[in-house]
Write a protein that holds these residues in place. Structure first.
Motif, PDB file in Angstrom:
ATOM      1  N   THR A   9      -0.780 -25.014  27.600  1.00  0.00           N
ATOM      2  CA  THR A   9       0.006 -24.149  26.723  1.00  0.00           C
ATOM      3  C   THR A   9      -0.911 -23.335  25.799  1.00  0.00           C
ATOM      4  N   ASN A  28       0.855 -35.410  28.631  1.00  0.00           N
ATOM      5  CA  ASN A  28       1.072 -34.592  27.429  1.00  0.00           C
ATOM      6  C   ASN A  28      -0.133 -33.716  27.125  1.00  0.00           C
ATOM      7  N   ALA A  31      -5.825 -29.287  20.465  1.00  0.00           N
ATOM      8  CA  ALA A  31      -5.264 -30.550  20.979  1.00  0.00           C
ATOM      9  C   ALA A  31      -6.093 -31.771  20.607  1.00  0.00           C
ATOM     10  N   GLU A  76      -0.223 -29.730  26.993  1.00  0.00           N
ATOM     11  CA  GLU A  76      -0.548 -29.117  25.706  1.00  0.00           C
ATOM     12  C   GLU A  76      -1.740 -28.159  25.860  1.00  0.00           C
ATOM     13  N   THR A  94      -4.191 -35.099  19.902  1.00  0.00           N
ATOM     14  CA  THR A  94      -3.792 -35.808  21.120  1.00  0.00           C
ATOM     15  C   THR A  94      -4.985 -36.537  21.734  1.00  0.00           C
TER      16      THR A  94
END
Lengths: 234, 234
Positions: free
Chosen positions: A172, A165, A119, A169, A122
């Motif tokens: 996940t 987000n 990630a 993320e 991000t």
């Protein structure tokens, strides 16, 4: 009051604002650089940033000291008083941004040995966004400009959306591959730190408005003096 | 200065300290209750706690307002000045404790629908420890007693050790059972919030020492005025 006394007071106010801007630019640089060390996994720079945070602590203490001394010696009122109080509170917000950047740099060290991080795109985008918001609000302060400060205030929801987000993320990744869990846990805190830096930019926006107009931001739901209080997110 | 002016000043200082103690007790109650809502999964109480945080914000703004007004009107020096500055900074620390408690209550709501939560015994123990440290340091402040404040300062490592345990425990659950990941991620933040409340108790301990003696805590590595600066953990 004799002319020269007024001038000396003005000179002190300008000096206070100059130090605040110096502190602000350092805080923005620390935030940007801390995120960069996480993305590039640059432990040496992370260690340097951790040391440099002491300068923000020093500037915060210095600005508070000067502000209190100014209030006691000059008994400023109205806009002059707001200017001093706002400087002191903005310095505290910047000092907190520095702490949060330092914590990100510490997590660069804590994850140095971890599997490839997840990630990071991000996180990098979030870092760039909050650093630029912080920079924008400092420019607004420098220009005594309420409207650009309120623009930062209104756009805080974008930072919050990016945080949500990042949170989803990272979870996940954790669920898909347990080997990512340790690094992703650190990155959850990095994302949270960036969201909080965004909150501090918003606090500063409110303080710019307060300093210039004496008013709280419309719709922030706070009475006048309460505009000085920190935002209530943790 | 005429006698009655000195007395009026003393009365104002006592009033400031009274409000600070009122704020402190509310902050301790909010922290304890927030952890309790997480452990008992009591969403209704969590919602009430979230609303009540506004009272801590109000008291912080009120104490800052009074402090600045006192400095401007009375130009206190030495111990009197330290007393006012310490009150203002302690109020900011308590306001932050309130924010962190509010955030814990929000996470009670966020995890209300989750599978049975994990590591709650550790979280509960941590919550009891930091609430009692916060209470101890407020008692020390009330008694103007440096030694009990320093005892809180020295024992901050115990809170940090509990946080490290909680972090590892939560990660272990996440790795063992991916269904725990979402709730455990929220609990990571709860543990971090409690560790930071412990840091605020430590900040307050330093401010008690500063207020009484004008000195920073030995070994905290800070010059005098810097003892006013916040601890640098995020």
């Amino acid at each position: 009051m004799p002319e020269h006394t007024v001038s000396a007071f003005d000179t002190e106010l300008v000096k206070l604002d100059d130090e605040l801007m110096q502190m602000g630019h350092l805080a923005v640089a620390q935030v940007s650089a801390a995120v960069e060390t996480m993305v590039t996994r640059d432990a040496a720079t992370a260690e340097r940033l951790i040391e440099q945070d002491a300068e923000l602590d020093r500037l915060d203490a210095e600005i508070e000291h000067q502000s209190i001394s100014l209030i006691a010696r000059r008994q400023p009122i109205a806009q002059d008083l707001r200017r001093v109080v706002a400087a002191m509170r903005i310095a505290h917000n910047l000092e907190r941004c520095g702490d949060l950047a330092k914590n990100i740099a510490k997590r660069t060290l804590a994850t140095a040995e971890a599997e490839p991080l997840v990630a990071l795109t991000t996180i990098e985008r979030m870092g760039q966004l909050v650093a630029s918001r912080l920079n924008d609000v400092l420019e607004a302060h420098n220009a005594n400009a309420v409207e650009p400060a309120l623009a930062v205030w209104r756009r805080d929801k974008e930072v919050d959306a990016l945080y949500d987000n990042a949170f989803r993320e990272l979870l996940t990744y954790m669920m898909a591959d347990p080997r990512t869990i340790t690094a992703a846990a650190h990155l959850l805190f990095v994302a949270k730190n960036l969201e909080r830096i965004g909150d501090h930019a918003t606090n500063i926006a409110e303080l710019v408005q307060y300093r210039v107009t004496g008013e709280a931001v419309p719709g922030s739901g706070r009475p006048k003096w309460d505009a000085l209080a920190k935002r209530d997110e943790a």
